[in-house]
Design an enzyme around this catalytic site. Structure first.
Site, short mmCIF file in Angstrom:
data_model
loop_
_atom_site.label_atom_id
_atom_site.label_comp_id
_atom_site.label_asym_id
_atom_site.label_seq_id
_atom_site.Cartn_x
_atom_site.Cartn_y
_atom_site.Cartn_z
N LYS A 158 0.88 -1.17 0.00
CA LYS A 158 0.00 0.00 0.00
C LYS A 158 0.92 1.22 0.00
CE LYS A 158 -4.30 1.54 0.23
NZ LYS A 158 -5.15 1.39 1.42
N SER A 225 -1.42 -1.58 -4.15
CA SER A 225 -2.58 -0.74 -3.90
C SER A 225 -2.07 0.59 -3.38
CB SER A 225 -3.49 -1.41 -2.88
OG SER A 225 -4.61 -0.61 -2.58
N SER A 342 -7.91 -7.75 -7.85
CA SER A 342 -7.70 -6.32 -7.72
C SER A 342 -7.24 -5.76 -9.07
CB SER A 342 -6.64 -6.05 -6.64
OG SER A 342 -6.33 -4.67 -6.55
N GLY A 349 2.68 -8.10 -13.52
CA GLY A 349 2.33 -9.11 -14.50
C GLY A 349 2.35 -8.53 -15.90
#
Length: 363
Positions: A158, A225, A342, A349
């Site tokens: 995060k 995130s 998400s 990726g």
């Protein structure tokens, strides 16, 4: 120390009874819970308060049934991803650490946490942020007791994004920012993905002009995130280590595109579960705890040669399209709609696909 892992369905917006149930049943103690990663049912946007409500509910259970004070419980990493589009079921995966040990030659899941150095608003989308995230990932590896980056299979982060106030702060110090406010969530996630990739030796340090542009650069284990509530990278890292004890292993692979069900099964195999060549959900036999994946719409507007309208839709954001689509593919693959999907997967990726992480029970 051994890590226990359990998936809990969230049955209403502030429901944390599943966590309480496991504590009361003696599966683990409240003080042994060290991380939570979950999906909540809001819109997934900046104003998605279901993430806050779940966070409060789960922390309250730990306070009510444990001995740790509020300040300590507040520091427990809890990553909440909003938006259960399509068939995705709201749920949480809870990680608890105990004093069990295991055979020295048997690798099981371990976890480490760390905070990066402070990330300034002018760092977001630039090499300085890549370097700071990489530093934090190395600290998390050390905390987990992992020395070989190949043993790392999942890095959940995060990081900060831009706000009007932080942009003004940068300008007041004579600094510029790398992107517009509304682009900063994706840029922060993408830059963090590159930092993870650098720390684990997946790529060399990128040039400034490659950040958020060269999509051939990515981490296969990153799930990033961002939010307004912190000014550094909060890092939760998982891997396998011999002698760790417990019954669980973790593995990873990538989905090459939104339909790549085989990528999901490859992650499960990498975690240690034997599957037939043409696997089905029934082959998992209850041994899969959960899968965690990132995704986003392919910017070419194509999927295996067919035209897609995700990026053209003015009514429904492409994040919601892609999350629902990949969530459906994943639910079909594992036979369970409680799967962590998400979005905002830049540098996480391959472009149009994303990382897949699987945790399985071995014993």
């Amino acid at each position: 120390m051994a890590v226990d892992v359990v998936k809990i369905e969230i049955k209403s917006v502030m429901d944390a009874f599943g966590l309480e149930e496991h504590i009361l049943a003696g599966r683990f103690k409240a003080d042994e819970v060290v991380a939570v990663i979950g999906k909540t049912e809001g819109n997934g946007g900046v104003n998605d308060f279901t993430r806050i409500l779940s966070d409060q509910a789960f922390r309250k259970v730990l306070m009510d049934h444990g001995t740790r004070d509020a300040a300590t419980v507040k520091k427990i990493p809890m990553v909440w991803s909003g938006g259960c589009d399509g068939v995705i079921t709201p749920h949480a995966t809870v990680f608890a650490r105990n004093s069990d040990t295991g055979p020295a030659d048997v690798a099981r899941i371990v976890m480490g946490t760390a905070l990066s150095p402070q990330i300034l608003p002018e760092d977001i989308g630039r090499p300085a942020m890549v370097e700071k995230v990489a530093e934090g990932v190395r600290l998390a590896m050390k905390d987990a007791g992992i020395t070989d980056p190949k043993d790392v299979h999942y890095v959940q982060t995060k990081t900060p994004l831009l706000t009007i106030e932080t942009i003004q702060d940068a300008h007041s110090r004579g600094q510029t920012v790398a992107c517009e406010l509304h682009d900063s969530m994706g840029v922060s996630n993408g830059t963090t993905g590159l930092g993870i990739a650098v720390a684990l030796g997946e790529i060399d340090m990128p040039r400034a002009d490659q950040i958020c542009h060269d999509l051939d650069l990515f981490s296969a284990v990153a799930s990033c995130s961002s939010g307004v509530e912190l000014d550094c990278a909060q890092i939760v890292l998982f891997g396998n280590k011999a002698g760790a004890g417990g019954h669980y292993r973790i593995g990873h692979s990538v989905m090459k595109d939104a339909l790549d069900m085989d990528g999901i099964y490859e992650a499960i195999r990498d975690a240690g579960l034997e599957l037939p060549e043409r696997a089905r959900a029934s082959d998992l036999k209850g041994k899969l705890v959960n899968c965690f994946m990132k995704c986003e719409a392919d910017k070419t507007g194509k999927l295996r040669g067919r035209r897609q309208i995700m990026l053209d839709d003015s009514d429904v954001h492409h994040h919601r399209h892609s999350k629902a689509a990949v969530g459906g593919v994943a639910a079909a693959a594992i036979g369970d709609a409680a799967v962590f999907v998400s979005v905002d997967a830049m540098h996480q990726g391959p472009h149009g696909g994303g990382p897949v992480i699987a945790i399985v029970e071995m014993d």
